[in-house]
Design an enzyme around this catalytic site. Structure first.
Site, PDB file in Angstrom:
ATOM      1  N   HIS A   1     -34.730  38.351 -32.070  1.00  0.00           N
ATOM      2  CA  HIS A   1     -33.942  39.119 -33.016  1.00  0.00           C
ATOM      3  C   HIS A   1     -32.517  38.595 -33.039  1.00  0.00           C
ATOM      4  O   HIS A   1     -31.945  38.275 -32.003  1.00  0.00           O
ATOM      5  CB  HIS A   1     -33.953  40.597 -32.610  1.00  0.00           C
TER       6      HIS A   1
ATOM      7  N   CYS B   1     -33.917  39.014 -40.269  1.00  0.00           N
ATOM      8  CA  CYS B   1     -32.659  39.192 -39.542  1.00  0.00           C
ATOM      9  C   CYS B   1     -31.916  37.862 -39.414  1.00  0.00           C
ATOM     10  O   CYS B   1     -30.684  37.837 -39.326  1.00  0.00           O
ATOM     11  CB  CYS B   1     -32.879  39.806 -38.168  1.00  0.00           C
TER      12      CYS B   1
ATOM     13  N   HIS C   1       9.681  -0.838   1.579  1.00  0.00           N
ATOM     14  CA  HIS C   1      10.114  -1.941   0.734  1.00  0.00           C
ATOM     15  C   HIS C   1      11.264  -1.506  -0.168  1.00  0.00           C
ATOM     16  O   HIS C   1      12.286  -2.190  -0.274  1.00  0.00           O
ATOM     17  CB  HIS C   1       8.940  -2.438  -0.113  1.00  0.00           C
TER      18      HIS C   1
ATOM     19  N   CYS D   1       0.866  -1.180   0.000  1.00  0.00           N
ATOM     20  CA  CYS D   1       0.000   0.000   0.000  1.00  0.00           C
ATOM     21  C   CYS D   1       0.900   1.226   0.000  1.00  0.00           C
ATOM     22  O   CYS D   1       2.094   1.111   0.289  1.00  0.00           O
ATOM     23  CB  CYS D   1      -0.933  -0.003   1.209  1.00  0.00           C
TER      24      CYS D   1
ATOM     25  N   HIS E   1      14.532  -2.396  -6.022  1.00  0.00           N
ATOM     26  CA  HIS E   1      13.080  -2.541  -6.116  1.00  0.00           C
ATOM     27  C   HIS E   1      12.406  -1.178  -6.083  1.00  0.00           C
ATOM     28  O   HIS E   1      11.529  -0.921  -5.272  1.00  0.00           O
ATOM     29  CB  HIS E   1      12.560  -3.382  -4.943  1.00  0.00           C
TER      30      HIS E   1
END
Lengths: 111, 555
Positions: B486, B192, B84, B77, B91
């Site tokens: 318009h 228009c 590690h 985790c 590693h």
């Protein structure tokens, strides 16, 4: 960063040795095995995009990176930054929907 | 597939990754090749432990992010992976299991490597249905023509300066007057909608150049087709009138008559929809051209000026939710109609304590474009037949732009139909839009690439040229209600905005334009825009008028 974590008796996590799986773990295993977890994750991702949560988190990250400078930010920083805010800002409707899905699943899995 | 990345700048690998790669040469990522598993939605994850639940080797955690060490295949985790890497030399590199992205344990940060991405992408392509069977997958466009016409620069072959008919001269009235080509159009009875579109069309650089270069010669046209009615001839006449130097409002009566002949279902004195008019004019131009050339060419290759300027290609990917098989189709388009991004703006999220500095309650053009290119899950009542599963399945559909046009017309759909009450309502919500637009995120190359996750790998057809950068040149704004509104057009000429309100032309501040209620936005590729705005004042020599004759003022 040092953590004072109580190491479990069998760190290699060999099967069921000396530790009963908690209910939470059992449910998790069932969800994964049936593939339901993947579907729920996908649904959650969709909902969080729809309601704008993902965009908000992105904006938070961007603001942080802008402030700190692109080369001074790591993924871990960003995760730590947005996790509490992210968890707090998930809409109730999303939570309710997923809970309902999980409940339905559990009933059908006859736990 | 090339590894060289053109648009996206490759982040440099950290020291640890670089060392790791040096040590392991070609086998760097071999250990994970067989462990990658792709799910139907396109996510690739590391799935080595098919029986056991992946857990951190230190604390047994199974929730949240988990990393897979490339050297020893152990799982960690985020809290413990540093331990590690510190305790085991070599590693340092791991993979985020859920996302298949590289992580450097010592830098505690995500790292990127095109070679790694290549492995993941190849695996993903192989895994998805239809990937290994045929070569035509997300990388190559099935049924697409390989000749990529770069229509950037002088693709249409029109260069203003080379034309013989134009005489470059200083406009003596330049200081006190508006740029050439600016002229009011008289309203002929709720027209228009027509005037506003004509103003935008006549100032679209490819069309402007086309007519000024006399690419459509009325005399030759009449000889060739023998017909009296030709929309292009009429537009050519208006163009001449606009650029001749006369500033008194012009009456496009002949054009109106021609257009009524062409679109007789719209011929009335009622107010029409400007977008509908726009489409019918392009259609009229195309029809005439294809009649002349007697070709039934599809829109993608059509050489009529309407298509050369406006035609783009949309890509639609329909993916089966169950197995991930996706089928792709391409459709030409002359514009893009966008729904407004109003759905996630209402604050239905009650417990949001912190809002970022962004305005989450304003509708923006990028929001609409994001909505347009978002993967949309089709309802259960719209199941499609999946070739791989051989039955009807829930699917998701995603649109993207395969090829951008020279002139990009974006139509904002401001009409809301209520099926319950059987009425149509206009959406008056303000929408923010930029003057400079980068269409890169909406290109097929970007959208398709995002299906593979966070990769820096270059796909085959990434467009490395800058033809995704656009500059706005016209905005058609609508005010009022659905039936009685318009239209006015705002034109941007030489970085000054002008308001074209039927017969009245006036200079306006850009703030006015930004605040207007946009209905149609016209963008042109940046290079064309820059060219068009070079300081080359010229006058078209018209046999009808002496350009040196002083006119009665410019307002």
């Amino acid at each position: 960063m040092k953590h004072s974590v109580n190491r479990p008796p069998t760190p290699d996590a060999a099967e069921d040795q000396g530790k009963e799986p908690t209910l939470q773990e059992i449910i998790n295993i069932k969800l994964i095995e049936s593939g339901e977890k993947e579907r729920l994750m996908e649904l959650l991702r969709e909902r969080l995009i729809d309601c704008g949560w993902k965009d908000e988190m992105k904006a938070l990250c961007r603001a942080h990176v802008k402030k700190k400078g692109r080369t001074n930010v790591t993924v871990d920083d960003l995760v730590h930054l947005i996790t509490p805010k992210g968890r707090a800002s998930v809409p109730d409707s999303v939570k309710a929907e997923l809970l309902q899905r999980i409940r339905t699943f559990l009933m059908s899995a006859a736990l | 597939m090339c590894a060289r990345n053109s648009i996206y700048t490759n982040p440099k690998p950290c020291k640890h990754l670089a060392d790791y790669k040096l040590r392991h040469g070609f086998n760097t990522y071999d250990s994970i090749r067989n462990c990658l598993k792709t799910t139907p939605n396109g996510r690739t994850r590391v799935a080595k432990h098919t029986t056991k639940i992946p857990r951190c080797s230190f604390c047994d955690r199974y929730q949240g992010r988990l990393y897979f060490c490339l050297m020893c295949s152990s799982l960690w985790c985020p809290s413990h992976i540093l331990l590690h890497a510190q305790s085991e030399k070599g590693h340092e590199v791991a993979i985020d299991m859920d996302r298949s992205e590289l992580y450097c344990c010592l830098c505690c940060d995500q790292v990127y490597d095109p070679d790694f991405d290549k492995v993941v992408v190849c695996n993903q392509v192989k895994d998805l249905p239809g990937g290994s069977k045929s070569k035509t997958n997300s990388f190559e466009a099935s049924g697409e023509r390989s000749s990529k016409r770069k229509r950037l620069d002088s693709g249409i072959g029109l260069d203003l300066k080379k034309s013989e008919l134009l005489v470059s001269m200083r406009d003596r009235r330049a200081k006190s007057c508006y740029p050439l080509g600016l002229r009011g159009l008289n309203n002929l009875g709720s027209t228009c909608f027509m005037n506003s579109v004509l103003q935008a069309l006549l100032h679209a650089p490819p069309l402007r150049n086309y007519f000024l270069n006399d690419r459509h010669n009325s005399v030759q046209c009449r000889k060739r087709s023998g017909e009296k009615l030709c929309l292009l001839c009429d537009i050519d006449a208006i163009s001449s009138a606009m650029f001749c130097g006369d500033r008194t409002p012009y009456t496009p009566a002949h054009f109106l008559y021609s257009w009524w002949q062409h679109s007789s279902n719209l011929a009335s004195y009622e107010e029409q929809d400007a977008h509908e008019f726009f489409i019918s004019v392009l259609d009229g131009i195309h029809e005439k051209e294809s009649k002349i050339r007697n070709s039934g060419k599809d829109d993608g290759d059509c050489q009529c000026i309407a298509h050369r300027a406006f035609s783009g290609l949309l890509r639609s990917d329909v993916t089966c939710i169950s197995c991930g098989f996706s089928s792709t189709t391409y459709d030409p388009c002359v514009d893009i109609s966008l729904n407004m991004d109003t759905s996630n703006l209402s604050s239905s999220n009650a417990n949001k304590p912190i809002k970022p500095d962004e305005k989450t309650s304003v509708s923006t053009l990028s929001g609409c474009l994001n909505l347009f290119t978002r993967a949309e899950r089709l309802g259960s009542d719209q199941k499609l037949h999946c070739q791989n599963c051989q039955e009807l399945r829930d699917s998701s559909k995603q649109l993207s732009i395969r090829r951008l046009p020279l002139v990009l017309c974006l139509h904002i759909k401001r009409v809301e139909h209520s099926l319950v009450r059987k009425i149509s309502r206009k959406i008056n919500q303000y929408m923010q839009f930029p003057f400079s637009l980068d269409m890169t995120p909406y290109l097929s190359s970007s959208i398709v690439r995002s299906k593979f996750g966070n990769r820096i790998f270059t796909f085959e057809y990434d467009n490395s040229n800058s033809s995704a950068a656009y500059e706005i040149f016209a905005v058609i704004a609508h005010s009022g209600m659905l039936e009685s509104g318009h239209y006015v057009t705002y034109l941007r000429l030489k970085n000054q905005w002008y308001k074209c309100d039927d017969a009245w032309i006036s200079e306006v501040d850009e703030g006015i334009v930004r605040a207007s209620q946009c209905y149609m936005l016209f963008y042109v590729q940046k290079l064309l825009y820059n060219k068009a705005n070079e300081d080359s004042s010229f006058v078209r020599i018209s046999p009808r008028r002496d350009p040196f004759e002083s006119t009665a003022g410019c307002s």
